[in-house]
Each structure stands twice: as structure tokens, then as C-alpha cells.
Motif scaffolding. Structure first.
Motif, mmCIF file in Angstrom:
data_model
loop_
_atom_site.group_PDB
_atom_site.id
_atom_site.type_symbol
_atom_site.label_atom_id
_atom_site.label_comp_id
_atom_site.label_asym_id
_atom_site.label_seq_id
_atom_site.Cartn_x
_atom_site.Cartn_y
_atom_site.Cartn_z
ATOM 1 N N ALA A 1 -15.379 64.480 5.705
ATOM 2 C CA ALA A 1 -14.778 65.624 6.402
ATOM 3 C C ALA A 1 -13.304 65.750 6.042
ATOM 4 N N LEU A 2 -12.615 64.602 5.926
ATOM 5 C CA LEU A 2 -11.206 64.638 5.540
ATOM 6 C C LEU A 2 -11.043 65.202 4.128
ATOM 7 N N LEU A 3 -11.934 64.812 3.219
ATOM 8 C CA LEU A 3 -11.901 65.349 1.857
ATOM 9 C C LEU A 3 -12.146 66.856 1.867
ATOM 10 N N GLY A 4 -13.098 67.303 2.701
ATOM 11 C CA GLY A 4 -13.355 68.737 2.822
ATOM 12 C C GLY A 4 -12.128 69.493 3.297
ATOM 13 N N ALA A 5 -11.417 68.934 4.271
ATOM 14 C CA ALA A 5 -10.195 69.569 4.766
ATOM 15 C C ALA A 5 -9.140 69.650 3.671
ATOM 16 N N LEU A 6 -8.999 68.584 2.887
ATOM 17 C CA LEU A 6 -8.002 68.561 1.813
ATOM 18 C C LEU A 6 -8.346 69.579 0.721
ATOM 19 N N LEU A 7 -9.634 69.699 0.384
ATOM 20 C CA LEU A 7 -10.039 70.681 -0.628
ATOM 21 C C LEU A 7 -9.764 72.106 -0.154
ATOM 22 N N LEU A 8 -10.065 72.387 1.092
ATOM 23 C CA LEU A 8 -9.796 73.718 1.626
ATOM 24 C C LEU A 8 -8.303 73.989 1.739
ATOM 25 N N LEU A 9 -7.520 72.965 2.019
ATOM 26 C CA LEU A 9 -6.059 73.136 2.017
ATOM 27 C C LEU A 9 -5.570 73.470 0.605
ATOM 28 N N GLY A 10 -6.219 72.877 -0.409
ATOM 29 C CA GLY A 10 -5.876 73.218 -1.785
ATOM 30 C C GLY A 10 -6.164 74.683 -2.079
ATOM 31 N N LEU A 11 -7.303 75.203 -1.587
ATOM 32 C CA LEU A 11 -7.624 76.623 -1.742
ATOM 33 C C LEU A 11 -6.603 77.487 -1.005
ATOM 34 N N THR B 1 -11.633 72.753 11.549
ATOM 35 C CA THR B 1 -12.911 72.125 11.910
ATOM 36 C C THR B 1 -13.134 70.830 11.140
ATOM 37 N N PHE B 2 -12.899 70.871 9.828
ATOM 38 C CA PHE B 2 -13.056 69.668 9.016
ATOM 39 C C PHE B 2 -12.072 68.583 9.455
ATOM 40 N N MET B 3 -10.827 68.974 9.752
ATOM 41 C CA MET B 3 -9.833 67.989 10.174
ATOM 42 C C MET B 3 -10.234 67.364 11.506
ATOM 43 N N HIS B 4 -10.740 68.179 12.415
ATOM 44 C CA HIS B 4 -11.196 67.658 13.708
ATOM 45 C C HIS B 4 -12.365 66.702 13.531
ATOM 46 N N GLU B 5 -13.300 67.066 12.661
ATOM 47 C CA GLU B 5 -14.479 66.243 12.423
ATOM 48 C C GLU B 5 -14.111 64.928 11.752
ATOM 49 N N SER B 6 -13.001 64.899 11.009
ATOM 50 C CA SER B 6 -12.612 63.698 10.266
ATOM 51 C C SER B 6 -12.156 62.566 11.180
ATOM 52 N N GLY B 7 -11.775 62.899 12.408
ATOM 53 C CA GLY B 7 -11.243 61.888 13.314
ATOM 54 C C GLY B 7 -9.728 61.892 13.375
ATOM 55 N N HIS C 1 -6.214 63.727 14.212
ATOM 56 C CA HIS C 1 -5.865 64.724 15.220
ATOM 57 C C HIS C 1 -5.784 66.104 14.573
ATOM 58 N N ALA C 2 -6.506 67.066 15.133
ATOM 59 C CA ALA C 2 -6.719 68.350 14.461
ATOM 60 C C ALA C 2 -5.446 69.169 14.306
ATOM 61 N N THR C 3 -4.406 68.905 15.106
ATOM 62 C CA THR C 3 -3.173 69.686 14.979
ATOM 63 C C THR C 3 -2.490 69.471 13.628
ATOM 64 N N ILE C 4 -2.839 68.380 12.928
ATOM 65 C CA ILE C 4 -2.263 68.144 11.612
ATOM 66 C C ILE C 4 -2.655 69.265 10.652
ATOM 67 N N ALA C 5 -3.796 69.923 10.903
ATOM 68 C CA ALA C 5 -4.207 71.060 10.075
ATOM 69 C C ALA C 5 -3.203 72.197 10.197
ATOM 70 N N GLY C 6 -2.699 72.424 11.409
ATOM 71 C CA GLY C 6 -1.703 73.468 11.606
ATOM 72 C C GLY C 6 -0.414 73.169 10.869
ATOM 73 N N VAL C 7 0.056 71.928 10.964
ATOM 74 C CA VAL C 7 1.277 71.527 10.250
ATOM 75 C C VAL C 7 1.105 71.712 8.757
ATOM 76 N N ALA C 8 -0.032 71.252 8.223
ATOM 77 C CA ALA C 8 -0.275 71.322 6.778
ATOM 78 C C ALA C 8 -0.274 72.759 6.285
ATOM 79 N N MET C 9 -0.953 73.653 7.000
ATOM 80 C CA MET C 9 -0.986 75.052 6.569
ATOM 81 C C MET C 9 0.392 75.701 6.669
#
Length: 409
Positions: A180-190, A224-230, A232-240
Motif C-alpha cells: 500500500a505504501l508503494l502504491g501511494a508513492l507511485l500515485l504521488l509520482g503521477l 487511501t493507500f497511505m491510510h492502508e499502509s499504516g 498516518h494518512a495526513t502525510i499524504a496531504g503534506v506530500a501533495m
């Protein structure tokens, strides 16, 4: 509506709403209607097929707060590219201060609990600074403080939160989902590719409707992927936020970062942060008297209030003496002192780590009580210092700190 939206873009207004919601939560959770509060906070909703059948409290802390973290990440990106943090010697200072502000509180907690191995697991509790509450308090009490102080706190709190999230992922998470973490990273790359303005991204930049139908589902998928990875999902907001483009391409009136930040900030101030505070700040005042001699509570209180001061202020001061890092000339060390104590507001993330560190019971109650007392003390002490400094700067004509939107870049 435009006037209301412009008002909500000011940190002071958002801070007032956040603090008011937190006060309501505290009163509600300790009133005869506390059962209703817990029922609402614990009510689960969401698509179970995506493993998102979460409580309303979790949606507020992990979901709505991600919007705020996106804006914070975007502000930080703006500062690194066009603002104060372009100077590496100044950027180094809050980063090292944040690291000191994590290490020293943890050591103080360990010192208080060295003879109690069963409570040592709470060492991560006093490490975190609650960025939402800290920025809100700064905006309310420090309207005339130099804007460089807000940038310092913003950078410090982001580094602090990233560190706290890493601590949670490494030491307080039973299982990390690497796929799930890899999925989040790939989508962040997109997401990053679409920011460059080539091909489909160029069309997206020029039309708001395609931006909505592409970016909103993409952002939700990343979350969703970041949350599923374990993690903390707010890191997705910071990254974007950090990946948003700050440059202006041909045919654009301003950068994507400015457009999105301008649109989201009122929603963050009016809905995301107040609902988050309402669902997160309802700590029950129970067993407060027994905490005076409890090592868990004392370790957290001294760690958050004293440890943050020693770690942040001491780390910043030593860095200027031992390296070429420098303090912004508009700031004084007493400003950094007040802001360092403000970093002792460890509310949400500290409460989260408390629940991960201890099972339900007396020790957990003491830990939560310690977080609450420390956050209140840090707020009162720092407010006293920063209000006096704000009055000093007001007499000398320093511009208003409170809530200017991100510049177009």
C-alpha cells in the motif's frame, strides 16, 4: 461569500474557530451529555470494501486534517522556493531545532520513568507538536509578530510531525503494509508529473473541471493507500502540498499551488479544523489529582513544556554558535523562546501515541491528562510571552502576521 471566504483565509479567524471548537469539545466531554459525544465520535461510516469503515473521530483526524496538512505543505513549498527558506543557513535552523525538540522531551520522559519499565513505552508521547493548535494560538495572540516567526514554527512543526509519524510507523505500528505504501508513492509520482504542465497536465492546468475529475479522485486514492499502509494518512496531504508547482506557465494567471491553496483555505478554516478539534479535544478530566505524583503524567508535562523549550531553543541557539546557520534579523531570541514553549502543545498526535502506547486503563488516563495539562500550560505561558512581544512589535510598526494567503510566486 467572497468577503466570508477572504476572512476565513486569515489565520486569526481560523484559529478562533479552532479554539472555540476545542473548548466546546472539552465542556461537552465532561458534561452529562458525554455519552452522546462519545457515541458521535465513535460512530463508524465509510466503504468497508476499501477498509475505510472508520469512526467519525478517525475521519476527522486522518481525513479532514489531511486538507489542512496539504495547505501547510503548500505553504512550506512556497517558502522553500520563493520565500524565507531559500537561504539554507536559515532553513537549517528550524530543522535542527525540531530534531532537538523531539529528542530532549523523549529523554526527559525516560528519565522520569527509568525505574518503571512498564511505562517506558510512552517515550514518544511528548515528542509531537500539534501544528494546527500551535499555528492557531500564534495567529490569535501574535498578530504583530514578524512573519519569519510563523515560517520558523511552520517548518519546525512539519519536521516534528514527520518525525512523529516515522516514530509511530516504526515503533508503534504492529504491521506496515509496504504494498500500500508503494502504491501511494507511485500515485504521488503521477501527481508530481501532472504538475509539470506537459500533455494531459497542460489541459488540466487550463480548465477547472478536468482538474476536479482527475485530481480529486487521485488525491483520494493517494490518501487511501497511505491510510492502508499504516502510516498516518495526513502525510499524504503534506506530500501533495510539497509537490505542487509554484511556477507560472504560459497561459496561466497564477501557479497551481496558489489556485488550490486559495480555494481550499476557507474550507480548511471553516470546516476541516473546527470539526477535527471538536472530535479530538474531548478529553475527560478524570483522576487529575493523582497525576501530581504519577511519573507518566509528570514525564509528559515536563517533556512537553520544559523539554520543548530546551530542545527547540537550545538546538537553535547552539546551531547558530557551531555552524553558519543564522537567525532571521527581524527576530529576537525571546521570540524563539516563546515559540519554543508554544511547541509544547502536543495535543492530537500526543493523544494518538498515548493510545498506541498504553491499553485502556489508569495509565492511559494519566497519559492523556498529562498531555492536556501540558498543552494548557504551554498555551498560557507562550501566550503571555508572545502577546508582550506582539505589543512590542506593534509599537514599532511591524506588519500583521495573521493569515496572509500564499503569494502567487
Amino acid at each position: 461569500m467572497h468577503a466570508i471566504a477572504d476572512a476565513l483565509r486569515r489565520d486569526a479567524v481560523g484559529g478562533f474557530l479552532l479554539i472555540t471548537a476545542a473548548a466546546i469539545a472539552l465542556i461537552w466531554a465532561n458534561s452529562p451529555a458525554a455519552g452522546l459525544y462519545e457515541s458521535i465520535r465513535g460512530f463508524e461510516v465509510g466503504p468497508g470494501a476499501l477498509h475505510l469503515n472508520l469512526s467519525i473521530g478517525t475521519w476527522a483526524a486522518d481525513g479532514l486534517l489531511a486538507i489542512f496538512f496539504f495547505i501547510v505543505g503548500a505553504e512550506l513549498k512556497q517558502e522553500f522556493v520563493h520565500g524565507e527558506l531559500r537561504n539554507p543557513r536559515r532553513a537549517m535552523l528550524p530543522i535542527i531545532a525540531a530534531i532537538g525538540g523531539m529528542i530532549v522531551p523523549a529523554l526527559i520522559y525516560v528519565a522520569f520513568n527509568a525505574t518503571r519499565p512498564e511505562t517506558l513505552g510512552g517515550w514518544g508521547i511528548p515528542m509531537a507538536t500539534d501544528i494546527a493548535f500551535a499555528l492557531a494560538i500564534l495567529a490569535v495572540v501574535g498578530r504583530h509578530l514578524p512573519t519569519a516567526l510563523r515560517t520558523f514554527l511552520l517548518t519546525l512543526a512539519i519536521v516534528d510531525d514527520l518525525g512523529a509519524i516515522m516514530v509511530i510507523a516504526i515503533f508503534y505500528t504492529d504491521k506496515l503494509n509496504f504494498f500500500a505504501l508503494l502504491g501511494a508513492l507511485l500515485l504521488l509520482g503521477l501527481f508530481a508529473y501532472l504538475q509539470q504542465g506537459r500533455g494531459i497536465a497542460a489541459a488540466l492546468d487550463r480548465s477547472s473541471f478536468p482538474m476536479l475529475i482527475i485530481y480529486v479522485p487521485l488525491a483520494f486514492a493517494i490518501w487511501t493507500f497511505m491510510h492502508e499502509s499504516g502510516v498516518h494518512a495526513t502525510i499524504a496531504g503534506v506530500a501533495m502540498g510539497l509537490l505542487m508547482r509554484t511556477s507560472v506557465h504560459k497561459g496561466e494567471s497564477d501557479s497551481p499551488l496558489h489556485r488550490v491553496e486559495h480555494a481550499l483555505r476557507p474550507w480548511s478554516s471553516a470546516l476541516a479544523l473546527p470539526i477535527f478539534a471538536l472530535m479530538s479535544a474531548g478529553v475527560v478530566f478524570s483522576g487529575m489529582g493523582s497525576m501530581i505524583t504519577n511519573t507518566v503524567a509528570l514525564g509528559i508535562i515536563f517533556g512537553l513544556v520544559g523539554g520543548k523549550l530546551l530542545g527547540i531553543f537550545g538546538g537553535a541557539w547552539l546551531t547558530t554558535k557551531l555552524t553558519r546557520a543564522e537567525l532571521n534579523p527581524t527576530l529576537k531570541w525571546i521570540d524563539i523562546c516563546g515559540m519554543s514553549i508554544l511547541g509544547g502543545i502536543g495535543f492530537t498526535v500526543s493523544l494518538l501515541i498515548s493510545e498506541l502506547a498504553f491499553p485502556a486503563g489508569t495509565v492511559l488516563d494519566h497519559a492523556k491528562g498529562g498531555v492536556l495539562i501540558a498543552s494548557l500550560l504551554a498555551t498560557l505561558i507562550s501566550a503571555g510571552i508572545l502577546m508582550r512581544r506582539s505589543a512590542h512589535y506593534r509599537r514599532h510598526g511591524v506588519p500583521d502576521i495573521a493569515g496572509e494567503p500564499v503569494s502567487k510566486g
